[in-house]
Motif scaffolding. Structure first.
Motif, PDB file in Angstrom:
ATOM      1  N   TRP A  22       0.833  -1.211   0.000  1.00  0.00           N
ATOM      2  CA  TRP A  22       0.000   0.000   0.000  1.00  0.00           C
ATOM      3  C   TRP A  22       0.866   1.259   0.000  1.00  0.00           C
ATOM      4  N   GLY A  23       1.945   1.219   0.767  1.00  0.00           N
ATOM      5  CA  GLY A  23       2.838   2.367   0.811  1.00  0.00           C
ATOM      6  C   GLY A  23       3.474   2.647  -0.541  1.00  0.00           C
ATOM      7  N   VAL A  27       3.155   5.974  -2.868  1.00  0.00           N
ATOM      8  CA  VAL A  27       4.325   6.708  -3.363  1.00  0.00           C
ATOM      9  C   VAL A  27       4.225   6.914  -4.872  1.00  0.00           C
ATOM     10  N   ILE A  28       3.864   5.866  -5.601  1.00  0.00           N
ATOM     11  CA  ILE A  28       3.737   5.976  -7.056  1.00  0.00           C
ATOM     12  C   ILE A  28       2.649   6.989  -7.424  1.00  0.00           C
ATOM     13  N   LEU A  34       2.528  14.650  -8.709  1.00  0.00           N
ATOM     14  CA  LEU A  34       3.453  15.771  -8.663  1.00  0.00           C
ATOM     15  C   LEU A  34       4.128  16.021 -10.010  1.00  0.00           C
ATOM     16  N   SER A  35       4.445  14.943 -10.717  1.00  0.00           N
ATOM     17  CA  SER A  35       5.179  15.086 -11.979  1.00  0.00           C
ATOM     18  C   SER A  35       4.293  15.518 -13.138  1.00  0.00           C
ATOM     19  N   THR A  36       2.987  15.405 -12.993  1.00  0.00           N
ATOM     20  CA  THR A  36       2.078  15.788 -14.084  1.00  0.00           C
ATOM     21  C   THR A  36       1.221  17.003 -13.723  1.00  0.00           C
ATOM     22  N   ARG A  37       1.462  17.561 -12.544  1.00  0.00           N
ATOM     23  CA  ARG A  37       0.615  18.684 -12.108  1.00  0.00           C
ATOM     24  C   ARG A  37       0.892  19.930 -12.930  1.00  0.00           C
ATOM     25  N   ALA A  77       3.272  -0.324 -17.673  1.00  0.00           N
ATOM     26  CA  ALA A  77       4.091   0.696 -17.017  1.00  0.00           C
ATOM     27  C   ALA A  77       3.875   0.681 -15.507  1.00  0.00           C
ATOM     28  N   SER A  78       2.623   0.580 -15.075  1.00  0.00           N
ATOM     29  CA  SER A  78       2.328   0.528 -13.641  1.00  0.00           C
ATOM     30  C   SER A  78       2.959  -0.700 -13.002  1.00  0.00           C
ATOM     31  N   LEU A  79       2.875  -1.828 -13.696  1.00  0.00           N
ATOM     32  CA  LEU A  79       3.455  -3.064 -13.177  1.00  0.00           C
ATOM     33  C   LEU A  79       4.962  -2.944 -13.043  1.00  0.00           C
ATOM     34  N   TRP A  80       5.612  -2.415 -14.061  1.00  0.00           N
ATOM     35  CA  TRP A  80       7.064  -2.260 -14.035  1.00  0.00           C
ATOM     36  C   TRP A  80       7.501  -1.314 -12.912  1.00  0.00           C
ATOM     37  N   LEU A  81       6.850  -0.183 -12.797  1.00  0.00           N
ATOM     38  CA  LEU A  81       7.226   0.791 -11.770  1.00  0.00           C
ATOM     39  C   LEU A  81       7.019   0.216 -10.371  1.00  0.00           C
TER      40      LEU A  81
END
Length: 221
Positions: A22-23, A27-28, A34-37, A77-81
């Motif tokens: 969950w943590g 974080v992701i 933050l990176s797309t704001r 992408a979500s799985l890899w990250l």
């Protein structure tokens, strides 16, 4: 396998592996927000880093499924990250990688299993997708079904076994050599964690791409 009991959520026992998972998800999510704001034509360091990661993943997906990259990009992408962070989180003192827990790797493997069929049916339709299980001969149907379950089982056990053995080896070496050689062990852990994340994600990508393109590979007679 270590999954210490922490608290109960109704009938479900929540262990440290689930809390860590969950943590990582949180974080992701925060980093993505933050990176797309505030996207800019002249990107800063964070945006440049994120764009580089996205481009690298997009190119990897395009090499396997060039016509369906946009469709499967969010999942892969979500799985890899997640796997990269999950495999590396064991380097933080007091934390253990959730992927050294068989229940976590099994959940990831089941997610890949369901996603393979979801993308296959969504792209081709139920009838056309199921037809590939009868190709090139209906006699092979039992073998196709068995292979679906065996490769899912292999996904779960491979990641679990490699991450568990990696952490155990690091602990044993530290017990024998003390902290005389922490840097080589740290580098070994990082490299192996990245390799295992890449392998799991690439296999998931290949399975999904195979399901999407199965009708192209085995056209109806």
């Amino acid at each position: 396998m270590e999954n210490e009991f922490t608290f109960a959520l109704g009938p479900v026992d929540i262990g440290t592996s689930i809390i860590t998972t969950w943590g990582i998800m949180l974080v992701i999510t925060v980093i993505a927000w933050l990176s797309t704001r505030h996207l800019d034509m002249l990107p800063g360091k964070l945006q440049t880093t994120v764009e580089g990661i996205v481009v690298a993943i997009d190119e990897a997906i395009a090499a396997v499924a060039p016509e369906h990259g946009r469709q499967i990009m969010p999942f892969i992408a979500s799985l890899w990250l997640f796997l990269i962070i999950a495999n590396l989180v064991g380097l933080i003192p007091g934390l253990h990688s959730p992927t050294r827990d068989l229940s976590v790797t099994s959940a990831l493997a089941i997610l890949v299993f369901l996603s393979v069929h979801w993308f296959g049916i969504k792209t081709q339709g139920l009838k056309n997708y199921l037809r590939h299980y009868l190709s090139p001969s209906p006699i092979l149907l039992p073998f196709h079904i068995i292979s679906e379950f065996t490769r899912t089982l292999a996904l779960a056990i491979r990641l679990f076994g490699n991450m568990m053995s990696l952490e155990m080896a690091a602990v044993l070496i530290l017990l024998v050599a003390g902290f005389l050689a922490p840097i080589p062990i740290l580098m070994l852990h990082i490299i192996e964690a990245l390799v295992q994340a890449y392998i799991f994600g690439m296999l998931a990508l290949i399975y999904v791409a195979g399901a999407i393109q199965s009708q192209q590979l085995n056209p109806p007679e």
